[in-house]
Motif scaffolding. Sequence first.
Motif, mmCIF file in Angstrom:
data_model
loop_
_atom_site.group_PDB
_atom_site.id
_atom_site.type_symbol
_atom_site.label_atom_id
_atom_site.label_comp_id
_atom_site.label_asym_id
_atom_site.label_seq_id
_atom_site.Cartn_x
_atom_site.Cartn_y
_atom_site.Cartn_z
ATOM 1 N N ALA A 263 8.955 15.835 12.512
ATOM 2 C CA ALA A 263 10.260 16.244 13.022
ATOM 3 C C ALA A 263 10.769 17.486 12.316
ATOM 4 N N LEU A 264 10.677 17.496 10.986
ATOM 5 C CA LEU A 264 11.233 18.608 10.212
ATOM 6 C C LEU A 264 10.387 19.865 10.323
ATOM 7 N N VAL A 265 9.074 19.707 10.303
ATOM 8 C CA VAL A 265 8.191 20.880 10.244
ATOM 9 C C VAL A 265 7.851 21.406 11.633
ATOM 10 N N SER A 266 7.589 20.512 12.580
ATOM 11 C CA SER A 266 7.165 20.952 13.916
ATOM 12 C C SER A 266 8.322 21.222 14.860
ATOM 13 N N SER A 267 9.482 20.568 14.612
ATOM 14 C CA SER A 267 10.593 20.689 15.557
ATOM 15 C C SER A 267 11.889 21.166 14.924
ATOM 16 N N ASN A 268 11.843 21.554 13.654
ATOM 17 C CA ASN A 268 13.019 22.125 12.963
ATOM 18 C C ASN A 268 14.238 21.199 13.012
ATOM 19 N N ILE A 269 13.997 19.896 12.899
ATOM 20 C CA ILE A 269 15.088 18.929 12.910
ATOM 21 C C ILE A 269 15.879 19.047 11.608
ATOM 22 N N SER A 270 17.209 18.963 11.715
ATOM 23 C CA SER A 270 18.081 19.107 10.552
ATOM 24 C C SER A 270 18.586 17.774 10.003
ATOM 25 N N GLY A 271 18.672 16.748 10.861
ATOM 26 C CA GLY A 271 19.118 15.433 10.421
ATOM 27 C C GLY A 271 18.201 14.375 11.000
ATOM 28 N N TYR A 272 17.806 13.403 10.176
ATOM 29 C CA TYR A 272 16.850 12.390 10.634
ATOM 30 C C TYR A 272 17.367 11.015 10.238
ATOM 31 N N LEU A 273 17.618 10.165 11.244
ATOM 32 C CA LEU A 273 18.221 8.864 11.000
ATOM 33 C C LEU A 273 17.374 7.747 11.607
ATOM 34 N N TYR A 274 17.182 6.697 10.810
ATOM 35 C CA TYR A 274 16.597 5.468 11.343
ATOM 36 C C TYR A 274 17.700 4.729 12.093
ATOM 37 N N TRP A 275 17.328 3.666 12.851
ATOM 38 C CA TRP A 275 18.333 2.909 13.583
ATOM 39 C C TRP A 275 19.183 2.121 12.591
ATOM 40 N N GLU A 276 18.832 0.883 12.283
ATOM 41 C CA GLU A 276 19.695 0.089 11.417
ATOM 42 C C GLU A 276 19.191 0.085 9.974
ATOM 43 N N GLY A 277 20.141 0.222 9.034
ATOM 44 C CA GLY A 277 19.771 0.108 7.630
ATOM 45 C C GLY A 277 19.458 -1.316 7.252
ATOM 46 N N VAL A 278 20.289 -2.254 7.719
ATOM 47 C CA VAL A 278 20.092 -3.679 7.455
ATOM 48 C C VAL A 278 20.302 -4.458 8.747
ATOM 49 N N GLN A 279 19.675 -5.621 8.817
ATOM 50 C CA GLN A 279 19.869 -6.512 9.952
ATOM 51 C C GLN A 279 19.366 -7.893 9.556
ATOM 52 N N TRP A 280 19.897 -8.914 10.219
ATOM 53 C CA TRP A 280 19.416 -10.272 10.014
ATOM 54 C C TRP A 280 17.972 -10.388 10.503
#
Length: 496
Positions: free
Chosen positions: A334-351
């Motif tokens: 994402a960062l190198v091939s598409s110049n993405i500036s912010g990268y987020l996973y979906w949930e940090g925690v979940q049951w």
Amino acid sequence: MKLTDLTAVIGVLPLASATPAWLPAAKRQAGSTITVDLSKTYQTIDGFGCSFAFQRANLITNMGDKTKQRELLDLLFNTTSGAGLSIIRNGIGSSPDSSSDHMNTFAPKDPGGPTATPNYTWDGKDSGQLWLSQEAYNTYGVRQIYGDAWSAPGYMKTNRNEANGGTLCGVTGTNCASGDWRQAYADYLVQYVRYYAEAGVPVTRIGFLNEPEFTTSYASMNSNGAQAAEFIKILYAALEAANLTSQVGIGCCESEGWGNQVNMVNAIKSANAEGMLAMVTSHTYTGGPSGPMNTRVPVWLSEQCDLQGQWTSAWYQFGGAGEGLTWANNIYNALVSSNISGYLYWEGVQWPSPTTNEKMIRVDQQAPYNYEVSKRLWAFANWSRFVRPGAVRVASSGGTGVKSAAFRNTDGSVAVVVISTGASTSSVSIKVDGATEATGWVTDTTHNCEAIDVTVADGTISGSVAARSITTFHVPAPPAPPAEGSKASRRGWRFI
């Protein structure tokens, strides 16, 4: 996105099987050299993060065991012992209730029309997200707080329901008997920012859509690019009227996949609304990027995860979509091939249920509040702990059996992230102008962003990269120049 509505998952790199990275029997490849060019620059990095929407924040906020509560916060945000995440994506509620995992709105009742005085009722909790955001902001220095609405309150929409799609009343193509709710929705979002500000947490980004091409049984709202552009102009004017444009930037449009986001951006550009955006946001469930997006504003991949695979905490087994090494590679691409500036996973925690990889840490809802940390979190750590908000990606080249990405932070420190693509340990030399000292940090099957030995000589960092690992080499900021002193101190001491 929720598991039951999965249509596709993010692609992963095919990876061959391997012996554990640190076994003595592993072969060592000959050394190779990576050269960092600090003069050649690319995108600025806004950070790395995750969401706590749909009451996931309550797992931490309401936890009775305060020791484990702090352990979870440290794992997520601590820059020396955890992942050091620097972005929080909160869900702005639209539900009239808090049943199940609904995110409750602070305007649950129709005031009688779009120009009537709204009935705001703030509970000071925001589905557990406010307390968590306060902790992240005050204790861990997280400064990028992103509030994103999955839907407007139901009475503002064509279907009079927060769920099952529907469109914001007033945008082109709608004809609502209740009237035009665009300004009321913009005011609602501004009020959300004010509530957080009153609690000591400055919201820095605001979004008004989530997967607008997707109709589902939970909070959702449809929009095309032209309709989004109309509302962006109204929301920007509302932020401007509240003197918030220097603090809060607008994000759009959280598309389910890259292709739809490209179409929406093109429509926003055609409507001359691109300049009112602080960032473009996309998910990767129906397809990820194949290159940079044609926009002049930063681009975030603001939600992705593995929704199909069974829960795994593994670093590497067979190249599965939930494995840690897969996510180290996903971030790299994402960062190198598409110049993405912010990268987020979906949930940090979940049951624990559903037993998928949509979270980085799974947490029991009852005492003794056992939790299990996936290696996905540690893949993020090797990026987020060392590539801090405001860092600029710089050129790096060379290396055999590895790939690299380099960044210069705002304090002058340099981070070089190296991912091993082979089954053998290798030696690397990294040339960084001005480097006189450095540290190295590895994540693999048996290590979680842990220190390794490195040496520095003549601007070259030397160290080992384990088989199928991610290793970050960090060059600290140069020392500040000495303070201006007296003439005597500038000449040197004289003893008589």
